[in-house]
Design a protein around this motif. Structure first.
Motif, mmCIF file in Angstrom:
data_model
loop_
_atom_site.group_PDB
_atom_site.id
_atom_site.type_symbol
_atom_site.label_atom_id
_atom_site.label_comp_id
_atom_site.label_asym_id
_atom_site.label_seq_id
_atom_site.Cartn_x
_atom_site.Cartn_y
_atom_site.Cartn_z
ATOM 1 N N ILE A 1 0.836 -1.203 0.000
ATOM 2 C CA ILE A 1 0.000 0.000 0.000
ATOM 3 C C ILE A 1 0.872 1.255 0.000
ATOM 4 O O ILE A 1 0.545 2.240 -0.669
ATOM 5 C CB ILE A 1 -0.997 -0.004 1.177
ATOM 6 N N ASP A 2 1.989 1.226 0.703
ATOM 7 C CA ASP A 2 2.911 2.367 0.667
ATOM 8 C C ASP A 2 3.397 2.612 -0.765
ATOM 9 O O ASP A 2 3.464 3.759 -1.223
ATOM 10 C CB ASP A 2 4.101 2.145 1.597
ATOM 11 N N LYS A 3 3.726 1.542 -1.470
ATOM 12 C CA LYS A 3 4.151 1.672 -2.872
ATOM 13 C C LYS A 3 2.999 2.163 -3.735
ATOM 14 O O LYS A 3 3.197 2.979 -4.643
ATOM 15 C CB LYS A 3 4.675 0.337 -3.394
ATOM 16 N N TRP A 4 1.779 1.690 -3.469
ATOM 17 C CA TRP A 4 0.615 2.130 -4.220
ATOM 18 C C TRP A 4 0.378 3.625 -4.015
ATOM 19 O O TRP A 4 0.105 4.354 -4.969
ATOM 20 C CB TRP A 4 -0.617 1.319 -3.800
ATOM 21 N N ILE A 5 0.510 4.081 -2.782
ATOM 22 C CA ILE A 5 0.344 5.511 -2.489
ATOM 23 C C ILE A 5 1.368 6.326 -3.272
ATOM 24 O O ILE A 5 1.028 7.329 -3.894
ATOM 25 C CB ILE A 5 0.452 5.785 -0.975
ATOM 26 N N ALA A 6 2.616 5.880 -3.259
ATOM 27 C CA ALA A 6 3.662 6.603 -3.991
ATOM 28 C C ALA A 6 3.357 6.651 -5.481
ATOM 29 O O ALA A 6 3.533 7.689 -6.132
ATOM 30 C CB ALA A 6 5.014 5.943 -3.742
ATOM 31 N N THR A 7 2.870 5.541 -6.019
ATOM 32 C CA THR A 7 2.515 5.491 -7.444
ATOM 33 C C THR A 7 1.362 6.435 -7.749
ATOM 34 O O THR A 7 1.378 7.129 -8.769
ATOM 35 C CB THR A 7 2.115 4.044 -7.832
ATOM 36 N N GLN A 8 0.370 6.484 -6.871
ATOM 37 C CA GLN A 8 -0.772 7.367 -7.079
ATOM 38 C C GLN A 8 -0.366 8.829 -7.024
ATOM 39 O O GLN A 8 -0.896 9.663 -7.759
ATOM 40 C CB GLN A 8 -1.873 7.085 -6.038
ATOM 41 N N LYS A 9 0.602 9.152 -6.163
ATOM 42 C CA LYS A 9 1.085 10.526 -6.078
ATOM 43 C C LYS A 9 1.770 10.954 -7.374
ATOM 44 O O LYS A 9 1.597 12.080 -7.830
ATOM 45 C CB LYS A 9 2.058 10.685 -4.901
ATOM 46 N N VAL A 10 2.529 10.037 -7.966
ATOM 47 C CA VAL A 10 3.217 10.327 -9.230
ATOM 48 C C VAL A 10 2.208 10.537 -10.351
ATOM 49 O O VAL A 10 2.366 11.423 -11.178
ATOM 50 C CB VAL A 10 4.215 9.197 -9.572
ATOM 51 N N LYS A 11 1.155 9.731 -10.359
ATOM 52 C CA LYS A 11 0.120 9.842 -11.397
ATOM 53 C C LYS A 11 -0.655 11.159 -11.304
ATOM 54 O O LYS A 11 -1.122 11.672 -12.303
ATOM 55 C CB LYS A 11 -0.877 8.684 -11.308
ATOM 56 N N ALA A 12 -0.790 11.656 -10.087
ATOM 57 C CA ALA A 12 -1.625 12.860 -9.880
ATOM 58 C C ALA A 12 -0.935 14.121 -10.355
ATOM 59 O O ALA A 12 0.166 14.299 -10.550
ATOM 60 C CB ALA A 12 -1.966 12.993 -8.406
#
Length: 74
Positions: free
Chosen positions: A63-74
């Protein structure tokens, strides 16, 4: 009645269930705070469920990696 009987005879299962619930709720709160308006509950659920049954520390890392990925996408 069935749940009560199960928890009386198998209390470890109830404890594990509750621990998992609390961890997932904490991770959801963490993701909401990190992503703000960009948080998508459906995408979060997908991220939690995609790995199948996982130890909670492994789930937290995912989930930490998912959060980081979502931040990059935003």
């Amino acid at each position: 009645q069935a749940e009560t009987d199960r928890y009386i005879t198998w209390p470890g299962q109830a404890l594990a269930y509750k621990m998992g619930e609390l961890k997932i709720l904490a991770l959801r709160t963490k993701a909401k705070q990190a992503l703000g308006d960009k948080f998508d509950i459906r995408a979060f659920h997908d991220a939690v469920l995609d790995g199948g049954a996982l130890p909670l520390d492994v789930l937290e890392t995912r989930i930490d990696k998912w959060i980081a990925t979502q931040k990059v996408k935003a």
